[in-house]
Design a protein around this motif. Structure first.
Motif, PDB file in Angstrom:
ATOM      1  N   LEU A  79     148.204  59.057  41.851  1.00 51.48           N
ATOM      2  CA  LEU A  79     147.273  58.202  40.292  1.00 51.48           C
ATOM      3  C   LEU A  79     147.206  59.427  38.529  1.00 51.48           C
ATOM      4  O   LEU A  79     146.397  60.400  38.707  1.00 51.48           O
ATOM      5  CB  LEU A  79     145.991  57.552  40.585  1.00 51.48           C
ATOM      6  N   PRO A  80     147.118  59.515  37.916  1.00 51.19           N
ATOM      7  CA  PRO A  80     146.759  59.710  36.971  1.00 51.19           C
ATOM      8  C   PRO A  80     145.944  60.240  37.341  1.00 51.19           C
ATOM      9  O   PRO A  80     144.478  59.500  37.544  1.00 51.19           O
ATOM     10  CB  PRO A  80     147.234  58.316  35.425  1.00 51.19           C
ATOM     11  N   PRO A  81     145.119  61.265  35.993  1.00 51.73           N
ATOM     12  CA  PRO A  81     143.819  62.158  36.458  1.00 51.73           C
ATOM     13  C   PRO A  81     143.354  61.622  35.506  1.00 51.73           C
ATOM     14  O   PRO A  81     142.100  61.907  35.486  1.00 51.73           O
ATOM     15  CB  PRO A  81     144.253  63.429  35.871  1.00 51.73           C
ATOM     16  N   THR A  82     142.926  60.960  34.726  1.00 48.00           N
ATOM     17  CA  THR A  82     142.414  60.553  33.448  1.00 48.00           C
ATOM     18  C   THR A  82     142.249  59.089  32.443  1.00 48.00           C
ATOM     19  O   THR A  82     144.311  58.791  33.457  1.00 48.00           O
ATOM     20  CB  THR A  82     142.351  61.071  32.405  1.00 48.00           C
ATOM     21  N   VAL A  83     141.586  58.227  33.312  1.00 44.68           N
ATOM     22  CA  VAL A  83     141.789  56.384  32.658  1.00 44.68           C
ATOM     23  C   VAL A  83     141.442  56.187  31.730  1.00 44.68           C
ATOM     24  O   VAL A  83     140.645  57.018  31.082  1.00 44.68           O
ATOM     25  CB  VAL A  83     140.336  55.809  33.765  1.00 44.68           C
ATOM     26  N   PHE A  84     141.880  55.968  31.207  1.00 53.53           N
ATOM     27  CA  PHE A  84     141.678  55.387  29.171  1.00 53.53           C
ATOM     28  C   PHE A  84     141.707  54.185  28.639  1.00 53.53           C
ATOM     29  O   PHE A  84     142.556  52.848  29.504  1.00 53.53           O
ATOM     30  CB  PHE A  84     143.395  56.057  28.052  1.00 53.53           C
TER      31      PHE A  84
END
Lengths: 148, 148
Positions: B106-111
């Motif tokens: 999963l991507p490390p950061t959620v925008f």
């Protein structure tokens, strides 16, 4: 692995793969239908040893595919994979920034969209369709979001 | 000047200015509100001598502005100019590509966009609002267009 204290970030991950000018110029040429080594070297201006190394890396990371187009003698050309095709928005936004800030005078190339108008790429939110204004996007580490 | 045979192109122009991973990571940090040398070094992981050189170049080309925030002792921090702020679409599309293709899991950061939905940047034609499908954008050298 990033050094201690460095931000864990997909931008850094992307730049480890394609974060040098030659790699992105190779992707540009492939996207324009230039597939053979000599032609890519000519159109990018990349030194041949640099180009050889960059193409190998791009194949290793799955951005480019090497294809044999002649068996005798063995000859290869290069194509974008789906991951390579997905770099189109990066190239489009880079090109627009270059047109706006890195070119003296008028941009060297004119792009026209199938709607008949000059093609100026703009980035919008895929959910609501609006351009993301400064301050309208918040960021959270995934762990923090998972705890909510 | 590009070498003979090389494509004259705003992408190449842009990459001459910001076409290395440290420069774009510096722009990322400034866009996130990190303005001081030591903090930029920590969050990018850039070696200090490399960072010094990149910041100087970014100031020279007008992407970054150096500002004195203390006179005694003299201390400076770094801010994005308008040209630097205009790199936001490049960073956003790079981040999305990294999320899709350069991150394990999963991507490390959620925008999150102010509309309440996850922020997934998409590029569209500013004239008609449609996403530019492959083959829907044509390119012509400016001279050819001028002759029409």
């Amino acid at each position: 692995m990033p050094p201690p204290g460095a931000r864990v970030c997909s931008i850094a991950g992307a730049l480890e793969v394609i974060g040098d000018r030659w790699s992105l110029l190779v992707v540009r040429e492939l996207s324009l239908g230039v597939h053979r080594f000599n032609d890519i070297a000519l159109r990018t201006g990349a030194p041949r040893d640099v180009l050889t190394a960059r193409l190998r890396k791009l194949v290793d990371v799955g951005v480019v595919e090497r294809r044999e187009y002649s068996a005798r003698p063995p000859r290869f050309d290069y194509l974008l994979t789906q991951a390579g095709l997905d770099l189109a928005p990066v190239l489009q936004t880079l090109r627009q920034w270059g047109d706006d800030h890195a070119v003296d005078g008028l941009p060297p190339t004119v792009f026209t969209h199938s709607c008949g108008q000059p093609y100026v790429p703009r980035v919008h939110c895929s959910a609501c369709g609006e351009t993301a204004l400064p301050g309208s996007v918040t960021r959270s580490p995934r762990e923090a979001v998972a705890e909510v």
